[in-house]
Design a protein around this motif. Structure first.
Motif, PDB file in Angstrom:
ATOM      1  N   MET A   1      -8.286 -12.825   0.816  1.00  0.00           N
ATOM      2  CA  MET A   1      -7.225 -12.743   0.135  1.00  0.00           C
ATOM      3  C   MET A   1      -6.644 -11.874   0.658  1.00  0.00           C
ATOM      4  O   MET A   1      -7.647 -10.115   0.611  1.00  0.00           O
ATOM      5  CB  MET A   1      -7.452 -13.110  -1.423  1.00  0.00           C
ATOM      6  CG  MET A   1      -6.070 -12.425  -1.993  1.00  0.00           C
ATOM      7  SD  MET A   1      -6.708 -13.160  -4.538  1.00  0.00           S
ATOM      8  CE  MET A   1      -5.535 -13.900  -4.471  1.00  0.00           C
ATOM      9  N   THR A   2      -5.868 -11.067   0.648  1.00  0.00           N
ATOM     10  CA  THR A   2      -5.135  -9.464   1.063  1.00  0.00           C
ATOM     11  C   THR A   2      -4.453  -8.803  -0.555  1.00  0.00           C
ATOM     12  O   THR A   2      -4.683  -9.753  -1.557  1.00  0.00           O
ATOM     13  CB  THR A   2      -2.922 -10.396   1.613  1.00  0.00           C
ATOM     14  OG1 THR A   2      -3.531 -10.635   2.504  1.00  0.00           O
ATOM     15  CG2 THR A   2      -3.057  -9.364   1.736  1.00  0.00           C
ATOM     16  N   SER A   3      -5.926  -7.579  -0.347  1.00  0.00           N
ATOM     17  CA  SER A   3      -5.077  -6.482  -0.947  1.00  0.00           C
ATOM     18  C   SER A   3      -3.889  -5.631  -1.156  1.00  0.00           C
ATOM     19  O   SER A   3      -3.435  -5.406  -0.440  1.00  0.00           O
ATOM     20  CB  SER A   3      -6.536  -6.000  -1.771  1.00  0.00           C
ATOM     21  OG  SER A   3      -6.560  -4.879  -0.384  1.00  0.00           O
ATOM     22  N   THR A   4      -3.012  -6.419  -2.636  1.00  0.00           N
ATOM     23  CA  THR A   4      -1.922  -5.899  -2.401  1.00  0.00           C
ATOM     24  C   THR A   4      -1.837  -4.033  -3.273  1.00  0.00           C
ATOM     25  O   THR A   4      -2.954  -3.942  -4.157  1.00  0.00           O
ATOM     26  CB  THR A   4      -0.726  -6.186  -2.697  1.00  0.00           C
ATOM     27  OG1 THR A   4      -0.468  -6.990  -2.197  1.00  0.00           O
ATOM     28  CG2 THR A   4       0.373  -5.268  -3.363  1.00  0.00           C
ATOM     29  N   LEU A   5      -1.781  -3.007  -3.162  1.00  0.00           N
ATOM     30  CA  LEU A   5      -2.219  -1.609  -4.152  1.00  0.00           C
ATOM     31  C   LEU A   5      -0.481  -1.406  -4.484  1.00  0.00           C
ATOM     32  O   LEU A   5      -0.011  -0.826  -2.983  1.00  0.00           O
ATOM     33  CB  LEU A   5      -2.960  -0.722  -3.198  1.00  0.00           C
ATOM     34  CG  LEU A   5      -2.978   0.883  -4.079  1.00  0.00           C
ATOM     35  CD1 LEU A   5      -3.506   0.800  -5.462  1.00  0.00           C
ATOM     36  CD2 LEU A   5      -3.084   1.735  -3.209  1.00  0.00           C
ATOM     37  N   VAL A   6      -0.178  -1.151  -5.207  1.00  0.00           N
ATOM     38  CA  VAL A   6       1.670  -1.284  -5.625  1.00  0.00           C
ATOM     39  C   VAL A   6       1.305   0.464  -5.740  1.00  0.00           C
ATOM     40  O   VAL A   6       0.275   1.184  -7.496  1.00  0.00           O
ATOM     41  CB  VAL A   6       1.917  -1.765  -7.113  1.00  0.00           C
ATOM     42  CG1 VAL A   6       3.303  -1.508  -7.019  1.00  0.00           C
ATOM     43  CG2 VAL A   6       2.294  -3.694  -6.592  1.00  0.00           C
ATOM     44  N   ILE A   7       1.969   1.572  -5.648  1.00  0.00           N
ATOM     45  CA  ILE A   7       1.842   2.838  -6.546  1.00  0.00           C
ATOM     46  C   ILE A   7       3.089   3.199  -6.318  1.00  0.00           C
ATOM     47  O   ILE A   7       4.107   3.045  -5.806  1.00  0.00           O
ATOM     48  CB  ILE A   7       1.180   4.033  -5.030  1.00  0.00           C
ATOM     49  CG1 ILE A   7       0.160   3.680  -4.368  1.00  0.00           C
ATOM     50  CG2 ILE A   7       1.254   5.282  -4.843  1.00  0.00           C
ATOM     51  CD1 ILE A   7      -0.193   4.055  -2.992  1.00  0.00           C
ATOM     52  N   TYR A   8       2.688   4.192  -7.209  1.00  0.00           N
ATOM     53  CA  TYR A   8       4.450   4.710  -8.128  1.00  0.00           C
ATOM     54  C   TYR A   8       4.956   5.905  -8.832  1.00  0.00           C
ATOM     55  O   TYR A   8       3.866   6.353  -8.951  1.00  0.00           O
ATOM     56  CB  TYR A   8       5.015   3.447  -9.261  1.00  0.00           C
ATOM     57  CG  TYR A   8       4.174   3.189  -9.900  1.00  0.00           C
ATOM     58  CD1 TYR A   8       4.079   4.207 -11.519  1.00  0.00           C
ATOM     59  CD2 TYR A   8       3.271   2.668 -10.347  1.00  0.00           C
ATOM     60  CE1 TYR A   8       3.593   4.319 -12.980  1.00  0.00           C
ATOM     61  CE2 TYR A   8       1.936   2.087 -11.839  1.00  0.00           C
ATOM     62  CZ  TYR A   8       2.845   3.213 -12.849  1.00  0.00           C
ATOM     63  OH  TYR A   8       1.283   3.387 -13.613  1.00  0.00           O
ATOM     64  N   GLY A   9       5.662   6.408  -8.651  1.00  0.00           N
ATOM     65  CA  GLY A   9       6.006   7.328  -9.597  1.00  0.00           C
ATOM     66  C   GLY A   9       7.099   7.251 -10.829  1.00  0.00           C
ATOM     67  O   GLY A   9       8.181   6.247 -10.105  1.00  0.00           O
ATOM     68  N   SER A  10       6.981   7.863 -10.953  1.00  0.00           N
ATOM     69  CA  SER A  10       7.784   7.396 -12.742  1.00  0.00           C
ATOM     70  C   SER A  10       7.971   7.996 -14.107  1.00  0.00           C
ATOM     71  O   SER A  10       7.076   8.189 -14.411  1.00  0.00           O
ATOM     72  CB  SER A  10       7.142   5.508 -13.726  1.00  0.00           C
ATOM     73  OG  SER A  10       8.346   4.728 -14.446  1.00  0.00           O
ATOM     74  N   ALA A  38      -6.926   8.514  -1.859  1.00  0.00           N
ATOM     75  CA  ALA A  38      -7.136   7.903  -0.026  1.00  0.00           C
ATOM     76  C   ALA A  38      -8.305   6.703  -0.252  1.00  0.00           C
ATOM     77  O   ALA A  38      -7.868   5.959   0.551  1.00  0.00           O
ATOM     78  CB  ALA A  38      -7.545   9.358   0.623  1.00  0.00           C
ATOM     79  N   ALA A  39      -9.038   6.734  -0.723  1.00  0.00           N
ATOM     80  CA  ALA A  39     -10.093   6.003  -0.497  1.00  0.00           C
ATOM     81  C   ALA A  39      -9.565   4.182  -1.160  1.00  0.00           C
ATOM     82  O   ALA A  39      -9.666   3.102  -0.673  1.00  0.00           O
ATOM     83  CB  ALA A  39     -10.912   6.177  -0.893  1.00  0.00           C
ATOM     84  N   GLU A  40      -8.551   4.382  -2.259  1.00  0.00           N
ATOM     85  CA  GLU A  40      -7.963   3.289  -2.163  1.00  0.00           C
ATOM     86  C   GLU A  40      -7.091   2.825  -1.562  1.00  0.00           C
ATOM     87  O   GLU A  40      -6.718   1.548  -1.146  1.00  0.00           O
ATOM     88  CB  GLU A  40      -7.320   3.564  -4.254  1.00  0.00           C
ATOM     89  CG  GLU A  40      -8.110   3.982  -4.910  1.00  0.00           C
ATOM     90  CD  GLU A  40      -7.947   4.428  -6.346  1.00  0.00           C
ATOM     91  OE1 GLU A  40      -7.368   3.302  -7.560  1.00  0.00           O
ATOM     92  OE2 GLU A  40      -7.559   5.286  -6.907  1.00  0.00           O
ATOM     93  N   VAL A  41      -6.434   3.455  -1.181  1.00  0.00           N
ATOM     94  CA  VAL A  41      -5.036   3.214   0.524  1.00  0.00           C
ATOM     95  C   VAL A  41      -6.165   2.611   1.349  1.00  0.00           C
ATOM     96  O   VAL A  41      -5.566   1.385   1.924  1.00  0.00           O
ATOM     97  CB  VAL A  41      -4.456   4.447   0.463  1.00  0.00           C
ATOM     98  CG1 VAL A  41      -3.639   4.227   1.893  1.00  0.00           C
ATOM     99  CG2 VAL A  41      -3.212   4.279  -0.902  1.00  0.00           C
ATOM    100  N   ASP A  42      -6.652   3.056   1.570  1.00  0.00           N
ATOM    101  CA  ASP A  42      -7.392   3.035   2.911  1.00  0.00           C
ATOM    102  C   ASP A  42      -7.799   1.055   2.450  1.00  0.00           C
ATOM    103  O   ASP A  42      -9.044   0.329   3.331  1.00  0.00           O
ATOM    104  CB  ASP A  42      -8.526   3.787   2.750  1.00  0.00           C
ATOM    105  CG  ASP A  42      -8.394   4.985   4.307  1.00  0.00           C
ATOM    106  OD1 ASP A  42      -7.178   5.077   3.857  1.00  0.00           O
ATOM    107  OD2 ASP A  42      -9.215   5.976   3.329  1.00  0.00           O
TER     108      ASP A  42
END
Length: 178
Positions: A1-10, A38-42
């Motif tokens: 399953m593909t893991s998706t990380l949503v990073i946001y500035g709010s 950075a580890a989460e993005v990687d």
């Protein structure tokens, strides 16, 4: 399953709401830009980046630019949230705002979405309230007002909320197709 990380500035929660909706619909996880490492993005297969657009300046753009090297080989998508979204600005122009603000962290041709947020004057910072005084004066003197110009004038001093979960469907489909 593909893991998706949503990073946001709010700043006021509108972009956070969209990030959470996109994370839910892609079975991913939403994390504030100032909390992501950075580890989460990687570790993610797909990274979605969302930011609030204030007159062409994106929240957390500096943090996203710091992650450019980690994003280089990633599948990415982007979204912005502003009072008018893409109702009164063409998506291509708003994509240009992303490119300008994110620099090397922006992948030209990646899926994008531009959504409507809102405004609650009781929550605005002093700087944003001051800026809105000038915006209101400008909009009132503008001869050919757009729908969103009129809505911004009308909500001055009060609040308006244009968040729409259904509006994310095309972006979510594009993210799932990555």
């Amino acid at each position: 399953m593909t893991s998706t990380l949503v990073i946001y500035g709010s700043n006021y929660g509108y972009t956070r709401t969209y990030a959470e909706w996109i994370a839910e619909d892609t079975h991913g996880r939403a994390v504030a830009a100032d909390q992501v490492g950075a580890a989460e993005v990687d570790a993610a297969d797909v990274v979605v980046i969302g930011a609030s657009d204030y007159a062409g300046k994106l929240t957390a753009a500096d943090r996203i630019r710091d992650l450019a090297a980690n994003l280089r080989e990633k599948k990415v998508a982007y979204f912005t949230v502003s009072f008018s979204g893409d109702v009164s600005q063409p998506s291509e122009k708003l994509d240009g705002v992303l490119a300008k603000n994110l620099g090397e962290a922006y992948h030209d041709g990646a899926p994008t979405g531009h959504f409507r947020g809102g405004m609650d004057y009781s929550q605005l910072s002093r700087a944003h309230k001051t800026a809105m005084m000038g915006v209101r004066t400008f909009l009132k003197s503008k001869p050919n007002k757009s729908e969103t110009d009129l809505q911004m004038i009308e909500c001055y001093g009060g609040s308006a909320d244009y968040r729409d979960r259904a509006s994310i469907a095309p972006l979510v489909s594009a993210i799932k197709a990555l």
